[in-house]
Design a protein around this motif. Structure first.
Motif, PDB file in Angstrom:
ATOM      1  N   THR A   1      23.600   6.617  -3.836  1.00  0.00           N
ATOM      2  CA  THR A   1      24.501   6.467  -2.695  1.00  0.00           C
ATOM      3  C   THR A   1      24.124   7.400  -1.563  1.00  0.00           C
ATOM      4  O   THR A   1      24.155   7.017  -0.389  1.00  0.00           O
ATOM      5  N   VAL A   2      23.757   8.629  -1.885  1.00  0.00           N
ATOM      6  CA  VAL A   2      23.462   9.600  -0.836  1.00  0.00           C
ATOM      7  C   VAL A   2      22.271   9.139   0.011  1.00  0.00           C
ATOM      8  O   VAL A   2      22.256   9.344   1.238  1.00  0.00           O
TER       9      VAL A   2
ATOM     10  N   PRO B   1      26.734  15.192  -4.553  1.00  0.00           N
ATOM     11  CA  PRO B   1      28.077  14.689  -4.234  1.00  0.00           C
ATOM     12  C   PRO B   1      28.668  15.277  -2.955  1.00  0.00           C
ATOM     13  O   PRO B   1      29.355  14.570  -2.209  1.00  0.00           O
ATOM     14  N   ARG B   2      28.400  16.530  -2.667  1.00  0.00           N
ATOM     15  CA  ARG B   2      28.974  17.135  -1.456  1.00  0.00           C
ATOM     16  C   ARG B   2      28.293  16.617  -0.195  1.00  0.00           C
ATOM     17  O   ARG B   2      28.930  16.530   0.861  1.00  0.00           O
ATOM     18  N   ASP B   3      27.021  16.248  -0.312  1.00  0.00           N
ATOM     19  CA  ASP B   3      26.348  15.612   0.827  1.00  0.00           C
ATOM     20  C   ASP B   3      26.955  14.238   1.103  1.00  0.00           C
ATOM     21  O   ASP B   3      27.093  13.827   2.267  1.00  0.00           O
TER      22      ASP B   3
ATOM     23  N   LEU C   1      28.574  12.773   4.606  1.00  0.00           N
ATOM     24  CA  LEU C   1      28.073  11.559   5.255  1.00  0.00           C
ATOM     25  C   LEU C   1      29.153  10.495   5.416  1.00  0.00           C
ATOM     26  O   LEU C   1      29.211   9.798   6.433  1.00  0.00           O
ATOM     27  N   ALA C   2      29.975  10.332   4.406  1.00  0.00           N
ATOM     28  CA  ALA C   2      31.041   9.315   4.430  1.00  0.00           C
ATOM     29  C   ALA C   2      32.140   9.777   3.485  1.00  0.00           C
ATOM     30  O   ALA C   2      31.978   9.693   2.259  1.00  0.00           O
ATOM     31  N   GLU C   3      33.253  10.237   4.034  1.00  0.00           N
ATOM     32  CA  GLU C   3      34.325  10.770   3.188  1.00  0.00           C
ATOM     33  C   GLU C   3      34.855   9.681   2.260  1.00  0.00           C
ATOM     34  O   GLU C   3      35.165   8.564   2.704  1.00  0.00           O
TER      35      GLU C   3
ATOM     36  N   ASP D   1      40.674  24.135  -3.385  1.00  0.00           N
ATOM     37  CA  ASP D   1      40.667  23.532  -2.049  1.00  0.00           C
ATOM     38  C   ASP D   1      40.027  22.143  -2.079  1.00  0.00           C
ATOM     39  O   ASP D   1      40.517  21.210  -1.418  1.00  0.00           O
ATOM     40  N   GLU D   2      38.926  22.009  -2.832  1.00  0.00           N
ATOM     41  CA  GLU D   2      38.279  20.705  -2.935  1.00  0.00           C
ATOM     42  C   GLU D   2      39.190  19.697  -3.636  1.00  0.00           C
ATOM     43  O   GLU D   2      39.263  18.523  -3.242  1.00  0.00           O
TER      44      GLU D   2
END
Length: 471
Positions: free
Chosen positions: A341-342, A376-378, A382-384, A410-411
């Protein structure tokens, strides 16, 4: 099979039928040192072909490739043998394992005569646990193993577990692997095979040959020094919509906001489109784009239908639906393995207006495992993500409990805010494939789950082993 693994002698592919050899030759035409040979059908031909190899050919990687009958898998699926067996309890393990892109491998049983009846196929599948059947693999494996060759077996399913073949099928090919068209026409004229059935068989074989050809095109052949420089940005320029066509992105670039929904869509159904539209509207997003993936990294088995078929099925699903498109971006992104996906999102973001809002629609089960996705954080940057609740995490508390060990407080709070309120619809592609495989293409239940244009495409192309004419 890299050059270092196969040695300087290269690759030799043996095909029982000439139509199989033609497909493989087209796939390997630009591969140095690759040879393709038609050996003729049957166990004796396979044994003779192996034993007649010269010394240089015995140093090659030798693959038996072609079409086969499916015992559990349906038309167009690929089977790379993890084991070859015969009906007498003999077993051989190929030195050449399945390529990464194959996903799940399988057991191939070789028989001396074609498996033409439904009961015969069922017996082979149940009693031997095989996934595919042919008339050459056992003789090929025995001879190759005896000569200590590096060998493998590589098949595409041409007739599924629900297909009964005419008993005369073995006589439709000569000893050199060429189709005996006159014999076929005689059998049709005598009523041994209908024109409709022959058309179906030809369509299924064509689908399987396409899959076989594509599989060889995807093999990682050649020296590693020939591969592209990983430091060079080779992403396609998606801004040139006139070159690629709007369908590449699946949305108009000036739309302002897009909800991206990726999946196998194997096949697509009402749940896919209805839930995604509900999520789009709940989020106040302008456009919904469905993105069929070439090969999901989260699924162990290959898809049941080819990427091209799944893309067209998804286009059929959204026909005439407003503010919904289908992206064919995976067809132009060159990958050696799974569809991450990334990487797809990075290519899209690279080629569109930086002000465009992108959101990624996922299920709660995917969110619970999101920490295992590549970068995953990238992806979030890119797209929340937007998360739909569904089993096994069908409540917000269940989802948070599943995610808590992997994300900071927080995440986790940010994930809580990403859950979108949409109804739950109990439908899956697995249920639909089961209906189709058991002859339910005209059943009321299927029509509840799948729109008519999708059903008709499945029928026309004989997908998922259902609705096929019988001889």
């Amino acid at each position: 099979m890299s050059a270092t693994e196969s040695g300087p002698a290269g690759l030799l592919v043996l095909c029982p039928l000439e139509i199989e050899a033609r497909a493989v030759r087209r796939a390997l035409k630009s591969v140095p040192g690759a040879r393709v040979r038609t050996i003729g059908p049957g166990p004796e031909a396979a044994q003779r072909a192996v034993e007649s190899l010269d010394e240089s050919e015995r140093r090659m990687d030798v693959i038996l490739a072609g079409l086969a009958g499916g015992l559990f898998r349906t038309t167009g699926q690929l089977v790379h043998a993890s084991r070859v067996i015969d009906e007498h309890g003999n077993s051989w393990v190929p030195p050449i394992g399945p390529p990464d892109f194959f996903g799940k491998d399988g057991v191939i049983v070789g028989t001396d005569e074609p498996a033409t009846t439904l009961s015969g196929k069922a017996r082979l599948g149940r009693s031997l646990g095989a996934h595919a059947v042919d008339c050459e693999s056992h003789a090929f494996a025995a001879a190759a193993d005896r000569l200590k060759l590096r060998w493998g077996v590589h098949r595409a399913i041409a007739d599924g577990p629900g297909d009964r073949l005419p008993s005369e099928v073995g006589a439709w090919v000569d000893q050199r692997g060429r189709t005996r068209l006159t014999r076929v026409l005689i059998d049709i004229a005598r009523g041994r095979a209908s024109v409709r059935w022959m058309r179906h068989l030809a369509n299924c074989s064509r689908h399987a040959l396409d899959a076989l050809k594509l599989s060889f095109e995807c093999l990682p052949l050649g020296d590693a020094t020939e591969r592209p420089d990983p430091t060079v940005d080779t992403r396609p320029d998606l801004r040139d919509l006139h070159r690629w066509g709007a369908e590449t992105l699946g949305f108009p670039e000036d739309t302002g906001s897009v909800l991206l929904f990726g999946g196998s869509f194997d096949p697509p159904h009402r749940g896919h489109i209805e839930l995604a539209i509900a999520a789009r509207d709940a989020l106040g997003i302008n456009w919904l784009t469905l993105m069929p993936v070439c090969r999901s990294p989260h699924k162990a088995h290959p898809t049941f239908a080819s990427y091209d078929h799944r893309l067209r099925l998804t286009l059929s699903l959204v026909r005439s639906v407003s503010r919904v498109g289908v992206s064919g971006i995976e067809s132009i992104l060159e990958r050696d393995g799974p569809s991450y996906t990334v990487q797809t999102l990075d290519a899209i973001r690279h080629g569109v207006n930086g002000e465009l809002e992108l959101r990624l629609l996922i299920g709660a089960d995917q969110a619970a495992a999101f920490h295992r996705w590549k970068d995953p954080r990238d992806i979030i940057e890119l797209a929340e993500p937007a998360v739909m609740l569904r089993a096994p995490a069908d409540s917000l508390d269940d989802l948070m409990d599943a995610m808590r060990p992997h994300w900071s407080p927080d995440e986790l709070e940010a994930w809580r805010s990403r859950v979108v309120d949409v109804p739950m619809i109990e439908v899956s592609s697995t249920e639909i494939r089961d209906l189709l495989l058991n002859g339910g293409i005209d059943s009321p239940r299927l029509r509840e789950l799948v729109p008519e244009p999708v059903v008709e495409y499945i029928r026309e192309h004989a997908l998922y082993g259902s609705g096929w004419p019988r001889p």
